[in-house]
Design a protein around this motif. Structure first.
Motif, PDB file in Angstrom:
ATOM      1  N   VAL A  58      -4.213  14.048   9.620  1.00  0.00           N
ATOM      2  CA  VAL A  58      -5.336  13.277  10.180  1.00  0.00           C
ATOM      3  C   VAL A  58      -6.559  14.188  10.334  1.00  0.00           C
ATOM      4  CG1 VAL A  58      -6.160  12.119  12.263  1.00  0.00           C
ATOM      5  CG2 VAL A  58      -3.958  11.507  11.309  1.00  0.00           C
TER       6      VAL A  58
ATOM      7  N   VAL B   3     -16.497   6.941  13.251  1.00  0.00           N
ATOM      8  CA  VAL B   3     -17.235   7.475  12.100  1.00  0.00           C
ATOM      9  C   VAL B   3     -18.690   6.994  12.147  1.00  0.00           C
ATOM     10  CG1 VAL B   3     -17.429   7.389   9.576  1.00  0.00           C
ATOM     11  CG2 VAL B   3     -15.190   7.715  10.652  1.00  0.00           C
TER      12      VAL B   3
ATOM     13  N   ILE C 246      -9.341  16.529  18.142  1.00  0.00           N
ATOM     14  CA  ILE C 246      -8.081  15.918  17.695  1.00  0.00           C
ATOM     15  C   ILE C 246      -6.862  16.699  18.173  1.00  0.00           C
ATOM     16  CG2 ILE C 246      -6.719  15.361  15.617  1.00  0.00           C
ATOM     17  CD1 ILE C 246      -9.371  14.544  14.308  1.00  0.00           C
TER      18      ILE C 246
ATOM     19  N   PHE D 297     -19.139  12.541   3.658  1.00  0.00           N
ATOM     20  CA  PHE D 297     -20.180  11.583   4.054  1.00  0.00           C
ATOM     21  C   PHE D 297     -21.457  12.221   4.596  1.00  0.00           C
ATOM     22  CE2 PHE D 297     -22.128   8.416   6.987  1.00  0.00           C
ATOM     23  CZ  PHE D 297     -22.665   7.646   5.968  1.00  0.00           C
TER      24      PHE D 297
ATOM     25  N   GLY E 238     -13.219  13.275   5.223  1.00  0.00           N
ATOM     26  CA  GLY E 238     -14.159  12.137   5.245  1.00  0.00           C
ATOM     27  C   GLY E 238     -15.563  12.561   5.652  1.00  0.00           C
TER      28      GLY E 238
ATOM     29  N   TRP F  92     -15.100  14.214  22.577  1.00  0.00           N
ATOM     30  CA  TRP F  92     -15.634  13.964  21.217  1.00  0.00           C
ATOM     31  C   TRP F  92     -17.151  14.200  21.175  1.00  0.00           C
ATOM     32  CZ3 TRP F  92     -12.745  12.260  16.859  1.00  0.00           C
ATOM     33  CH2 TRP F  92     -13.509  11.906  15.746  1.00  0.00           C
TER      34      TRP F  92
ATOM     35  N   LYS G 229       0.232   5.235  13.197  1.00  0.00           N
ATOM     36  CA  LYS G 229      -1.149   4.776  13.400  1.00  0.00           C
ATOM     37  C   LYS G 229      -1.446   4.629  14.890  1.00  0.00           C
ATOM     38  CE  LYS G 229      -4.702   1.933  11.281  1.00  0.00           C
ATOM     39  NZ  LYS G 229      -5.020   0.912  10.300  1.00  0.00           N
TER      40      LYS G 229
ATOM     41  N   CYS H  68      -9.347   2.144   8.291  1.00  0.00           N
ATOM     42  CA  CYS H  68      -9.498   3.465   8.902  1.00  0.00           C
ATOM     43  C   CYS H  68      -9.398   3.368  10.424  1.00  0.00           C
ATOM     44  CB  CYS H  68     -10.845   4.064   8.514  1.00  0.00           C
ATOM     45  SG  CYS H  68     -11.153   5.634   9.343  1.00  0.00           S
TER      46      CYS H  68
ATOM     47  N   VAL I 242       0.779   8.861   7.452  1.00  0.00           N
ATOM     48  CA  VAL I 242       0.405   7.459   7.639  1.00  0.00           C
ATOM     49  C   VAL I 242      -0.318   6.822   6.447  1.00  0.00           C
ATOM     50  CG1 VAL I 242      -1.652   8.093   8.977  1.00  0.00           C
ATOM     51  CG2 VAL I 242      -0.696   5.836   9.242  1.00  0.00           C
TER      52      VAL I 242
ATOM     53  N   ASN J 152      -8.008  12.998   6.549  1.00  0.00           N
ATOM     54  CA  ASN J 152      -8.806  11.845   6.962  1.00  0.00           C
ATOM     55  C   ASN J 152     -10.141  12.274   7.559  1.00  0.00           C
ATOM     56  OD1 ASN J 152      -5.713  10.666   7.929  1.00  0.00           O
ATOM     57  ND2 ASN J 152      -6.935   9.518   6.500  1.00  0.00           N
ATOM     58  N   ALA J 153     -10.069  13.087   8.613  1.00  0.00           N
ATOM     59  CA  ALA J 153     -11.271  13.332   9.406  1.00  0.00           C
ATOM     60  C   ALA J 153     -12.180  14.388   8.761  1.00  0.00           C
ATOM     61  CB  ALA J 153     -10.855  13.747  10.813  1.00  0.00           C
TER      62      ALA J 153
ATOM     63  N   PRO K 240     -17.607   7.022   0.996  1.00  0.00           N
ATOM     64  CA  PRO K 240     -17.000   8.350   0.860  1.00  0.00           C
ATOM     65  C   PRO K 240     -15.632   8.345   0.171  1.00  0.00           C
ATOM     66  CG  PRO K 240     -17.729   7.943   3.128  1.00  0.00           C
ATOM     67  CD  PRO K 240     -17.852   6.657   2.394  1.00  0.00           C
TER      68      PRO K 240
ATOM     69  N   LYS L 101       0.817  -1.221   0.000  1.00  0.00           N
ATOM     70  CA  LYS L 101       0.000   0.000   0.000  1.00  0.00           C
ATOM     71  C   LYS L 101       0.856   1.279   0.000  1.00  0.00           C
ATOM     72  CE  LYS L 101      -4.035   0.061   0.748  1.00  0.00           C
ATOM     73  NZ  LYS L 101      -5.202   0.178  -0.137  1.00  0.00           N
TER      74      LYS L 101
ATOM     75  N   ASN M 237      -2.764  -3.442   9.604  1.00  0.00           N
ATOM     76  CA  ASN M 237      -3.573  -3.309   8.389  1.00  0.00           C
ATOM     77  C   ASN M 237      -3.747  -1.835   8.022  1.00  0.00           C
ATOM     78  OD1 ASN M 237      -5.767  -2.211   9.894  1.00  0.00           O
ATOM     79  ND2 ASN M 237      -6.629  -4.241  10.259  1.00  0.00           N
TER      80      ASN M 237
ATOM     81  N   LEU N  44      -2.309   5.720  -2.210  1.00  0.00           N
ATOM     82  CA  LEU N  44      -3.614   6.143  -1.695  1.00  0.00           C
ATOM     83  C   LEU N  44      -4.563   6.539  -2.819  1.00  0.00           C
ATOM     84  CD1 LEU N  44      -5.412   6.941   0.762  1.00  0.00           C
ATOM     85  CD2 LEU N  44      -4.529   9.252   0.479  1.00  0.00           C
TER      86      LEU N  44
HETATM   87  C1  HEM Z   1     -16.367   9.872   7.384  1.00  0.00           C
HETATM   88  C2  HEM Z   1     -15.130   9.941   7.835  1.00  0.00           C
HETATM   89  C3  HEM Z   1     -14.018   9.026   7.387  1.00  0.00           C
HETATM   90  C4  HEM Z   1     -13.936   8.207   6.301  1.00  0.00           C
HETATM   91  C5  HEM Z   1     -14.953   7.995   5.221  1.00  0.00           C
HETATM   92  C6  HEM Z   1     -12.657   7.537   6.356  1.00  0.00           C
HETATM   93  C7  HEM Z   1     -12.211   6.592   5.437  1.00  0.00           C
HETATM   94  C8  HEM Z   1     -10.957   6.039   5.447  1.00  0.00           C
HETATM   95  C9  HEM Z   1     -10.449   5.142   4.446  1.00  0.00           C
HETATM   96  C10 HEM Z   1     -11.221   4.620   3.249  1.00  0.00           C
HETATM   97  C11 HEM Z   1      -9.172   4.854   4.759  1.00  0.00           C
HETATM   98  C12 HEM Z   1      -8.213   3.966   3.967  1.00  0.00           C
HETATM   99  C13 HEM Z   1      -7.495   4.767   2.925  1.00  0.00           C
HETATM  100  C14 HEM Z   1      -6.755   3.863   1.982  1.00  0.00           C
HETATM  101  O1  HEM Z   1      -5.666   3.375   2.331  1.00  0.00           O
HETATM  102  O2  HEM Z   1      -7.286   3.624   0.873  1.00  0.00           O
HETATM  103  C15 HEM Z   1      -8.872   5.549   5.966  1.00  0.00           C
HETATM  104  C16 HEM Z   1      -7.654   5.500   6.579  1.00  0.00           C
HETATM  105  C17 HEM Z   1      -7.383   6.194   7.726  1.00  0.00           C
HETATM  106  N1  HEM Z   1      -8.244   6.952   8.461  1.00  0.00           N
HETATM  107 FE1  HEM Z   1     -10.172   7.319   8.081  1.00  0.00          FE
HETATM  108  N2  HEM Z   1     -12.000   7.957   7.470  1.00  0.00           N
HETATM  109  C18 HEM Z   1     -12.793   8.862   8.124  1.00  0.00           C
HETATM  110  C19 HEM Z   1     -12.517   9.506   9.296  1.00  0.00           C
HETATM  111  C20 HEM Z   1     -11.357   9.389   9.989  1.00  0.00           C
HETATM  112  C21 HEM Z   1     -11.074  10.051  11.238  1.00  0.00           C
HETATM  113  C22 HEM Z   1     -12.076  10.895  12.027  1.00  0.00           C
HETATM  114  C23 HEM Z   1      -9.795   9.712  11.567  1.00  0.00           C
HETATM  115  C24 HEM Z   1      -8.991  10.087  12.774  1.00  0.00           C
HETATM  116  C25 HEM Z   1      -9.295  10.985  13.635  1.00  0.00           C
HETATM  117  C26 HEM Z   1      -9.291   8.830  10.543  1.00  0.00           C
HETATM  118  C27 HEM Z   1      -8.036   8.285  10.511  1.00  0.00           C
HETATM  119  C28 HEM Z   1      -7.552   7.461   9.524  1.00  0.00           C
HETATM  120  C29 HEM Z   1      -6.180   7.000   9.471  1.00  0.00           C
HETATM  121  C30 HEM Z   1      -5.070   7.336  10.468  1.00  0.00           C
HETATM  122  C31 HEM Z   1      -6.075   6.202   8.343  1.00  0.00           C
HETATM  123  C32 HEM Z   1      -4.828   5.502   7.826  1.00  0.00           C
HETATM  124  C33 HEM Z   1      -4.832   4.060   8.235  1.00  0.00           C
HETATM  125  C34 HEM Z   1      -3.567   3.361   7.802  1.00  0.00           C
HETATM  126  O3  HEM Z   1      -2.840   3.903   6.988  1.00  0.00           O
HETATM  127  O4  HEM Z   1      -3.313   2.273   8.322  1.00  0.00           O
HETATM  128  N3  HEM Z   1     -10.268   8.649   9.611  1.00  0.00           N
HETATM  129  N4  HEM Z   1      -9.977   6.269   6.368  1.00  0.00           N
END
Ligand code: HEM
Length: 491
Positions: A288, A447, A193, A300, A296, A150, A136, A441, A122, A292-293, A359, A101, A438, A105
């Motif tokens: 992040v 979420v 956060i 959504f 996302g 939160w 992570k 998310c 990350v 991400n947050a 999303p 991976k 892994n 992304l």
């Molecule tokens: C609706 C909100 C969110 C959606 C739809 C979402 C979706 C995702 C998805 C699909 C991934 C994988 C990306 C990939 O490698 O293809 C991901 C990874 C991640 N998300 Fe979320 N996320 C959301 C909210 C958040 C929030 C609130 C946080 C932290 C406060 C967060 C932290 C992370 C982190 C750190 C990763 C990386 C994981 C890794 O690399 O192992 N996300 N997210």
């Protein structure tokens, strides 16, 4: 030697007894093939028809195609991918013994590292890289520590959101959702956060969300169909080159300095517990928070609001309202992670919207080794180095797994919990847990719970609401029966 001995297979599938086929499809002539596919993707067909039509032509959920962006040769992005469009073949993307991976992304294209101050954050790291586990774990820790605020921050900010909308609907007949919603999301995430209250700085409070929007847009625009400007201008101006960081460097610097000044506790945590230096810590926190947050939820929540707010005939809103108020026991209990866990229909509705409108629609992984990739019907040989590309909106409508796959059925997951193992929005099955081993998310459970809280907030306060198809404009709101005032327009 049998095929399965030579070729490891996707872990989700037993060593295959399926017929082995060559992967259908081709990349076409150099330059022209990628250009045609790019124009189809962004202009003539759009992403969904792009994948659907190729799936039909090749009579296969696995095929070769080019994926944009295609830039001039000196940018060096390779558009060639193997599309995986059913639940079985898509699952190969979760098997990290098969795919890498690193830096994928959003495909072979990666925005300049300057957008994250030179730090590979990350989401771009593969779990085999030691920094992934560190970054992570830091994120898990942030989420654990944020649990104190939160919910309260979400409720406070979403109350303000609903106040604004209610006032606008009563005064003007409708309310645009985008700006107040993004303010709400930014306000609650910033506090949860980074520990910093955006109201400390007027500029960050008023424009912090817009600064993040611009920073996100410049990174993602070359890969996204916007429809914001007519073709061929969108192709020429938005999809032909990567955007340079300097266009947003001033805003990024302001956000950086805000976190540096106001987020001292969380920066200290990154330094003392996770071995990051000051700069790495702030860039990771900003990513992040912003990508991400904030990114996302900004995608959504409108989908969620639109799915419920445009449903006028099925009685869904009545059933959601009844469930929310029953669990909240006439105001004797408050909205929280615990109470929304008891709201089965609310939760199932959130899952169903995540299924129909994932999303983050595209996921990628690069073959670590030669392996055998299985779809429901066939198996295919993937060579080391090939890039797999999954388009979730179609995978989540796999007719072999989901009955009546295109229909919005809010009870679907309440009626059949087994289906949760095929819900992949978080980059992993809903039944799995995110770990440092892994790429799922980190905030998967936050979420879902926060989305349930939004639905609970709405129906605790209002009886019904209506919105346009995009979910970005509320056209009608009706106060809870206990309130005397009725705020409504349009009739
Ligand atoms: C609706 C909100 C969110 C959606 C739809 C979402 C979706 C995702 C998805 C699909 C991934 C994988 C990306 C990939 O490698 O293809 C991901 C990874 C991640 N998300 Fe979320 N996320 C959301 C909210 C958040 C929030 C609130 C946080 C932290 C406060 C967060 C932290 C992370 C982190 C750190 C990763 C990386 C994981 C890794 O690399 O192992 N996300 N997210």
């Amino acid at each position: 030697m049998s095929v399965s001995m030579m070729w490891p297979s996707a872990a989700s599938t037993p060593a295959s007894t399926l017929p082995v086929k060559a992967i259908p499809g081709s990349y076409g002539l150099p330059v022209l093939g990628p250009l045609k596919d790019r124009l189809d993707y962004f202009w003539f067909q759009g992403p969904e028809t792009f994948f659907r039509s190729r799936m039909a032509t090749h009579k296969s959920t696995v095929f070769r195609t080019n994926m944009p962006p295609t830039f001039p040769f000196f940018v060096g992005v390779d558009p060639r991918v193997v599309a995986v469009l059913d639940c079985t073949s898509f699952s190969a993307l979760f098997d990290l013994s098969l795919v890498d991976k690193r830096n994928v992304l959003i495909g072979d294209y990666m925005p300049s590292l300057q957008f994250t101050g030179g730090t590979r954050v990350v989401v771009y790291l593969d779990p085999s890289e030691p920094q992934h586990s560190r970054a992570k774990s830091f994120c898990f820790d942030i989420l654990k520590r944020s649990s104190r605020v939160w919910t309260s921050e979400f409720l406070r900010n979403s109350d303000a959101l609903l106040d604004t909308i209610e006032k606008e609907v009563s005064e003007k007949g409708s309310s645009g959702l985008l700006v107040p919603l993004q303010r709400c999301i930014f306000g609650f995430l910033c506090k949860s956060i980074t520990g910093a209250d955006p109201s400390i700085s007027k500029e960050i409070q008023d424009y912090g969300f817009a600064m993040l929007d611009k920073w996100l847009a410049l990174q993602l625009l070359p890969t996204v169909k916007t429809g914001a400007i007519p073709q061929p201008l969108e192709e020429l101006l938005l999809h032909s080159f990567p955007y340079p960081f300097f266009l947003v460097s001033g805003d990024y610097r302001k956000l950086y300095e805000f976190v540096e000044k106001e987020g001292a506790e969380v920066i200290e945590l990154a330094k003392s517990e996770y071995g990051m230096n000051q700069e790495e810590a702030i860039h990771n926190i900003l990513f992040v928070l912003g990508f991400n947050a904030f990114g996302g939820f900004s995608v959504f929540f409108p989908s969620l609001i639109s799915a419920i707010g445009t449903d006028k005939s099925t009685g869904l809103q009545d059933r959601l309202r009844t469930e929310v108020r029953r669990v909240l026991d006439g105001g004797r209990r408050s909205i929280s992670f615990e109470t929304v866990r008891e709201m089965e229909l609310v939760r199932s509705t959130v899952y169903e919207v995540l299924r129909l409108s994932p999303p983050v629609p595209l996921q990628y992984g690069r073959a670590r080794t030669d392996f055998e990739l299985c779809s429901h019907e066939s198996s295919f040989r993937v060579a080391k180095g090939e890039l797999l590309c999954g388009y979730q909106p179609l995978v989540m409508r796999d007719p072999v797994v989901f009955k009546d796959p295109d229909a919005f059925l809010p009870d679907r997951f309440a009626e059949d919990k087994e289906l949760l193992k095929y819900l992949f929005w978080s980059n992993g099955p809903e039944t799995a847990e995110p770990t440092t081993g892994n790429k799922q998310c980190a905030a998967k459970d936050h979420v879902v719970a926060t989305s349930c809280m939004l639905v609970a907030q709405i129906f605790n306060r209002f009886d019904t609401f209506e919105c346009d198809d995009s979910g970005l404009s509320i056209t009608k709101l009706q106060r809870a029966a206990t309130a005397t005032e009725e705020v409504r327009t349009g009739d």
